[in-house]
Motif scaffolding. Structure first.
Motif, PDB file in Angstrom:
ATOM      1  N   UNK A 110      -4.850  13.160   1.198  1.00 58.93           N
ATOM      2  CA  UNK A 110      -6.005  12.269   1.287  1.00 58.93           C
ATOM      3  C   UNK A 110      -5.594  10.818   1.023  1.00 58.93           C
ATOM      4  N   UNK A 111      -4.649  10.632   0.118  1.00 53.37           N
ATOM      5  CA  UNK A 111      -4.153   9.292  -0.177  1.00 53.37           C
ATOM      6  C   UNK A 111      -3.427   8.690   1.016  1.00 53.37           C
ATOM      7  N   UNK A 112      -2.610   9.502   1.680  1.00 53.79           N
ATOM      8  CA  UNK A 112      -1.903   9.024   2.873  1.00 53.79           C
ATOM      9  C   UNK A 112      -2.899   8.662   3.962  1.00 53.79           C
ATOM     10  N   UNK A 113      -3.909   9.510   4.136  1.00 50.46           N
ATOM     11  CA  UNK A 113      -4.941   9.231   5.141  1.00 50.46           C
ATOM     12  C   UNK A 113      -5.699   7.952   4.809  1.00 50.46           C
ATOM     13  N   UNK A 114      -6.030   7.751   3.536  1.00 52.57           N
ATOM     14  CA  UNK A 114      -6.747   6.542   3.123  1.00 52.57           C
ATOM     15  C   UNK A 114      -5.910   5.301   3.412  1.00 52.57           C
ATOM     16  N   UNK A 115      -4.624   5.336   3.073  1.00 50.36           N
ATOM     17  CA  UNK A 115      -3.754   4.181   3.335  1.00 50.36           C
ATOM     18  C   UNK A 115      -3.609   3.937   4.828  1.00 50.36           C
ATOM     19  N   UNK A 116      -3.503   5.003   5.592  1.00 48.16           N
ATOM     20  CA  UNK A 116      -3.401   4.873   7.051  1.00 48.16           C
ATOM     21  C   UNK A 116      -4.663   4.211   7.622  1.00 48.16           C
TER      22      UNK A 116
END
Length: 193
Positions: A110-116
């Motif tokens: 979820x963190x990677x998706x948020x940063x993306x």
């Protein structure tokens, strides 16, 4: 880079073990660490599966909108430029929710998706904006309301009182999160001057 650090630590450990005459302990640690790793992974597997399943249910059942409305005042204060970007806010909330439950591994996707998603609306693609920095601070300090992973680790190592660390973890993560937010806000204001 991280692999080089691990190689360095392993080499230094072996050299230190040889120099101090404890090479037997070093080899014993190498042979038992794999077994310990498997035990920890198995003990965490049930917890991770349960909470990842809950996160999937929250996402698919549109319960995320209710969670979103609960966190909306906080999100609006911390992330000024993301108020109208629902995809980013949902990813941030899922990440923070997983962190609240002490599931750092579950929070990572979820963190990677948020940063993306945040980088899509970022003007300078090679530079972090204020919202991205704030998210990294929240993700790193990660206030833990329920330190599930720590409890699982303690159980796997045979702790007789798994919950004794609850209050210290709660207070320390609350302190680090609040400190991180304050420091980020101070630097943001300082940079605007």
């Amino acid at each position: 880079m991280l692999d080089k650090i691990w190689y360095f630590i392993i080499i230094i450990s072996v050299i230190y073990g040889v120099a101090t005459g404890n090479i037997e302990n070093v080899t014993k640690a190498f042979s038992t660490s794999g077994e310990d790793t498997v035990k920890i992974c198995i003990s965490l597997l049930g917890t991770m599966c349960f909470w990842m399943g809950m996160m999937e249910i929250i996402t698919k059942s549109k319960l995320i909108d209710k969670v979103n409305s609960l966190f909306k005042p906080i999100i609006n204060i911390l992330f000024k430029d993301l108020k109208h970007n629902k995809e980013v806010i949902n990813a941030i909330i899922l990440n923070l929710s997983a962190n609240f439950l002490g599931l750092g591994n579950a929070a990572t996707p979820f963190g990677i998706e948020a940063m993306h998603q945040m980088n899509k609306v970022n003007d300078k693609k090679d530079t972090l904006n204020d919202d991205m920095i704030m998210f990294l601070i929240l993700n790193t300090t990660c206030f833990q309301l329920l330190p599930t992973s720590i409890f699982a680790y303690r159980m796997s190592y045979g702790s007789t009182n798994v919950g004794i660390v609850f209050i210290p973890i709660l207070l320390s993560t609350l302190f680090t999160t609040i400190s991180g937010i304050i420091i980020a806000k101070i630097f943001k204001r300082y940079n605007k001057c």
